[in-house]
Design a protein around this motif. Sequence first.
Motif, PDB file in Angstrom:
ATOM      1  N   TYR A  80      28.883  47.622  12.614  1.00 30.64           N
ATOM      2  CA  TYR A  80      27.981  48.597  13.243  1.00 30.64           C
ATOM      3  C   TYR A  80      26.540  48.334  12.833  1.00 30.64           C
ATOM      4  CZ  TYR A  80      25.870  53.032  14.590  1.00 30.64           C
ATOM      5  OH  TYR A  80      25.061  53.978  15.148  1.00 30.64           O
ATOM      6  N   LYS A  81      26.361  48.154  11.549  1.00 26.45           N
ATOM      7  CA  LYS A  81      24.995  47.927  11.044  1.00 26.45           C
ATOM      8  C   LYS A  81      24.447  46.587  11.521  1.00 26.45           C
ATOM      9  CE  LYS A  81      24.978  51.132   7.190  1.00 26.45           C
ATOM     10  NZ  LYS A  81      25.222  51.345   5.759  1.00 26.45           N
ATOM     11  N   GLY A  82      25.362  45.637  11.796  1.00 25.43           N
ATOM     12  CA  GLY A  82      24.952  44.321  12.285  1.00 25.43           C
ATOM     13  C   GLY A  82      24.606  44.349  13.769  1.00 25.43           C
ATOM     14  N   GLY A  83      24.663  45.518  14.384  1.00 27.99           N
ATOM     15  CA  GLY A  83      24.239  45.632  15.785  1.00 27.99           C
ATOM     16  C   GLY A  83      25.371  45.907  16.763  1.00 27.99           C
ATOM     17  N   ASN A  84      26.626  45.869  16.326  1.00 28.33           N
ATOM     18  CA  ASN A  84      27.739  46.166  17.236  1.00 28.33           C
ATOM     19  C   ASN A  84      27.987  47.673  17.276  1.00 28.33           C
ATOM     20  OD1 ASN A  84      30.053  46.346  18.692  1.00 28.33           O
ATOM     21  ND2 ASN A  84      31.351  45.232  17.233  1.00 28.33           N
ATOM     22  N   LYS A  85      27.269  48.328  18.187  1.00 32.35           N
ATOM     23  CA  LYS A  85      27.309  49.801  18.221  1.00 32.35           C
ATOM     24  C   LYS A  85      28.695  50.344  18.566  1.00 32.35           C
ATOM     25  CE  LYS A  85      22.999  50.230  17.122  1.00 32.35           C
ATOM     26  NZ  LYS A  85      22.723  50.500  15.708  1.00 32.35           N
TER      27      LYS A  85
END
Length: 479
Positions: free
Chosen positions: A442-447
């Motif tokens: 999530y934090k890496g951009g995979n919402k």
Amino acid sequence: MKYEAVIGLEIHCELKTKTKIFCGCATEFGADQNTHVCPVCLGMPGVLPTVNQRVVEFGIKAGLATNCEINKYSKFDRKNYYYPDLPKNWQTSQYDLPIAEHGWVDIDVEGEKKRIRLTRIHMEEDAGKLVHSGTTIKDSASSNVDYNRTGVPLLEIVSEPDMSSAEEARAYMEKIKAIMEYIDVSNCRMEEGNLRADINVSLRPVGTKELGTRTEMKNINSFKNLEDAINYEIERQTEVLEDGGHIVQETRTYDPARGITLSMRSKENAHDYRYMPEPDLPPIVTSEETIEKYRSELPELPDARRARLEKDFGLSDYDAGIITSSRAMAEYFDAVVATGADAKLAANWMMGDLAKNLNEEGLDISKSPVDAQRLGEMIQLIMKDTISGKIAKKVFKEMWTNTDSPEKIVKDKGLVQITDTKAIEGIVDEVIANNQKAVDDYKGGNKKAIGALVGQVMKASKGKANPQMVNKLLAEKLN
Ligand SMILES: [Zn+2]
């Protein structure tokens, strides 16, 4: 060559009068054989019929509800034929001056609206019933005749051949059924034969106007048989024509067990019946005032009710169409909304879990174990956030077999939704700590990874955490 089907229906609708059309015998269904008979309905010599005024009233109301013109001067005729279930050797019916003519109803199939014209509605008496000692007439050593049904009033509702598929024919028959239920002239119980259809089917090359030779299938009394019989007949006629053959004008019978139609007899024409005016009954003369009185007594009809549900409650055209497709459905909906339940939720639950459960058990909505009052109470629990929509599915399932109030079921089963921020926060923290990968994703951009975390929290709370609060808390903590 490509063919198109041309379909017309004659629907026989048994009227819910207390007594028969020309005598005082009861119309009650299921009585012992030959207990509701008298010299009139048995066709004894020298007896005279009198018209049941209620039948005329119902005929006029049915005509008005289907946009027909009412004939102020109408008469009965004799349709002559012989069969053991017809004691007079004629059926008292109507021929050239029926009670109503030139009407129409609108149907929609897959969002497409179509107008189906009604040729006429006429009043007539039903025949009796043969009771075979075996299962069919062919394997029976003897047959009894039961005259209880002789003289039970019918309306015959004849359409123009305006339908071109089994789906349209079904939609049309459903519409007629709904209208007759709304105006309360028939119980429309198809399994008891209150509503049955004779179906005319012919084919013609696409783009041509001339009608092909038709066959008729008699006494179809379920929507499934109606569709299956038409589809079979279209296929059969197509094969005959493609093989260079021609269609024989005949009456065929539909065998639901084998899913096929079989030739019964060559089809008779109207002139074969030697119609003649009924000399024992005076013509029916109806005044404008009487017609207007009956018109004023008509209830809100399916199309008007549908439009009202769309306007008043914002229901979609499709949803409103389903809800108003039968009087029982429409009244159930009104009763749910009357408890204070949200109309859209009411429609969703009726068309979702309620319809699914009723279908599975082959129940009519009037026999639903979850009545409108209890469904309304359950929907209010959702509206008050006492339970989530997901938990409501569990509650509804329990209500199907448990007559307690939804509120009591929710308490007894410990299904009250967790809306305490502190309690949810505890679970959220735990899930974040134990699902490092999803958190990193999530934090890496995979919402989308948040979905897995929401699922974990819901699971940990046994589905009881308020989903909106879970989403909000997770988003806050992760950002
Ligand atoms: Zn009688």
